[in-house]
Design a protein around this motif. Structure first.
Motif, PDB file in Angstrom:
ATOM      1  N   LEU A  45       1.047  -1.180   0.106  1.00 47.69           N
ATOM      2  CA  LEU A  45       0.407   0.120   0.159  1.00 47.69           C
ATOM      3  C   LEU A  45       0.376   1.226  -0.057  1.00 47.69           C
ATOM      4  O   LEU A  45       0.830   2.582  -0.900  1.00 47.69           O
ATOM      5  N   LYS A  49       1.100   4.731  -2.942  1.00 50.10           N
ATOM      6  CA  LYS A  49       0.699   5.884  -2.371  1.00 50.10           C
ATOM      7  C   LYS A  49       0.901   7.198  -3.234  1.00 50.10           C
ATOM      8  O   LYS A  49      -0.592   7.863  -3.403  1.00 50.10           O
ATOM      9  N   GLY A  51       1.206   5.733  -6.911  1.00 52.51           N
ATOM     10  CA  GLY A  51       0.770   5.453  -8.127  1.00 52.51           C
ATOM     11  C   GLY A  51       1.372   4.070  -8.107  1.00 52.51           C
ATOM     12  O   GLY A  51       2.465   4.339  -8.287  1.00 52.51           O
ATOM     13  N   ASP A 109      -6.608   3.773 -11.547  1.00 52.89           N
ATOM     14  CA  ASP A 109      -7.339   5.189 -10.824  1.00 52.89           C
ATOM     15  C   ASP A 109      -5.903   5.391  -9.869  1.00 52.89           C
ATOM     16  O   ASP A 109      -5.937   6.017  -9.146  1.00 52.89           O
ATOM     17  N   LYS A 111      -4.150   3.750  -7.528  1.00 49.20           N
ATOM     18  CA  LYS A 111      -3.753   3.075  -6.430  1.00 49.20           C
ATOM     19  C   LYS A 111      -4.220   2.143  -6.431  1.00 49.20           C
ATOM     20  O   LYS A 111      -4.028   0.517  -6.444  1.00 49.20           O
TER      21      LYS A 111
END
Length: 407
Positions: A45, A49, A51, A109, A111
């Motif tokens: 994650l 952060k 991309g 997106d 993410k």
């Protein structure tokens, strides 16, 4: 699960561990995944952060060369889960991807969280049992896995184990390399961890440190020992960092370790030849300050002009030929690599010679290893994640094959 169903313990809830679980679950194997952190995929994650760079669209053969000496072991695993296969896999989770201008592949997106959520939902739906806040402490004398949990120490018996514990970068997110001592105690060779894709210390002047910290240096060519990359980097208070630096960080790090110093060469005007720069700088200044003259004549201003002042002697600015040479080949002395805790990734880990072609420890049948805890490194750009996914899948499939051989 029946009494005779084999049980696999996966230790590490990052991309490698989760992909090992994905490979194991269809084989009717009881799969338990343990992670020291309160939730899974924390480093994944964090990497996404700004991309999530999932993989790279580069043709497969040059792609495979990005892993240096580790390429022969990693290549079969990556061929089996190549960049296009990774994109198809993400699509199966409802995450569509696109190729950026640099060839890097991102979710539409950008993410990481939606992909991770969908992945965990699917894995748990297929039977994956997850255990968070379970920090692995090695093995008991009887060979059971020992964990420290909020309820105290517990022992876990497993028919096979997949270790996917990460390297030594970003230790606050779980990859703290504590496991090295437990493997070394069992006679497993482990190369010392070193920072990879890291920044470097530079002895900036106070003016440079306070005025330009955080400033991006764009459209430059960075060179070291015959290797050059066009890109950009960022001035930090301690030195330099950023993607352009990371592309050369392995060679720079090793040179600093062996020789005690290294000098990076910067071309601040890659679209102008030395001859053109020299001719431009020979023009009359007509009362202009040197700062204005450089800005108007050769488009050198701001942080690039500051770098020239920082790295060239004062008398270079009175000699157009010397100044042109400085713009095209500015020497930047590096003092040390930044600490491994700050690095994007790490080099070092379990020696690849300790593993067979299925990523199983030769000395300990039934124990498989994957991801960044192995002794390999790669540049940023999607190569790191691709290899973590691919080796995790290969280790999971290796465990499946090992069980089949036991029947």
């Amino acid at each position: 699960m029946t009494k005779n169903t084999p049980k696999v313990a996966i230790i590490g809830g990052g991309p490698a561990g989760l992909m090992a679980a994905e490979a194991l679950l269809p084989a009717s194997i009881e799969v338990h995944l343990f992670d020291a952190m309160p939730s899974l995929g924390r480093k994944f994650l964090m990497a996404g952060k700004s991309g999530l760079n999932l993989t790279h669209s580069e043709a497969l053969e040059p792609f495979l060369t990005r892993f240096g000496p580790a390429s022969p072991l990693l290549a079969p695993a990556i061929r089996a889960l190549d960049p296009q296969a990774l994109r198809d896999w993400a699509s199966s989770l409802g995450v569509e991807t696109f190729i950026g201008s640099s060839g890097r592949v991102f979710p539409k997106d950008f993410k990481a969280a939606p992909l991770l959520r969908a992945w965990l939902k699917r894995l748990r739906g297929e039977g994956l049992v997850t255990h968070v806040r379970h920090r692995w402490l090695g093995w008991t004398k009887g060979g059971a896995l020992l964990f420290d949990t909020p309820s105290g120490h517990i022992e876990v018996e497993a028919d096979a184990t997949v270790l996917a514990l990460g390297g030594a970068s970003w230790p606050d997110l779980g990859s703290d390399a504590r496991w090295t001592s437990w493997l070394e105690a069992r006679g497993i060779g482990v190369a010392p961890f070193r920072p990879a894709n890291c920044g470097f210390d530079v002895a900036w002047s106070e003016h440079m440190r306070t005025r330009f910290a955080g400033a991006p240096v764009k459209s430059v060519v960075l060179s070291f020992e015959g290797e050059s990359h066009r890109g950009e980097f960022v001035i930090a208070k301690s030195g330099i960092e950023g993607s352009g630096i990371y592309a050369l960080s392995s060679a720079l790090r090793d040179a600093l370790a062996m020789k005690g110093g290294a000098s990076l060469t910067l071309d601040l005007a890659p679209d102008r030849s030395l001859e053109r720069l020299t001719a431009d700088l020979l023009r009359p200044r007509k009362g202009q300050s040197m700062a204005n003259f450089l800005r108007k004549t050769v488009a050198i201003e701001g942080v690039k002009a500051a770098l020239l002042r920082e790295c060239l002697p004062a008398d270079a600015f009175s000699d157009p030929a010397t100044l042109a040479q400085g713009i095209k080949a500015l020497p930047l002395k590096l003092e040390a690599a930044r600490p491994i805790a700050e690095a994007i990734s790490s080099a070092g880990g379990i020696l690849l010679s300790e593993l067979d072609e299925h990523f199983m420890l030769r000395k300990f049948p039934g124990i498989f290893c994957a991801g960044e805890m192995l002794d390999w490194e790669a540049p940023t750009g999607g190569y790191l994640l691709t290899a973590c996914f691919a080796t995790g899948r290969a280790a999971g499939l290796g465990a499946r094959a090992w069980f089949e051989q036991q029947d």
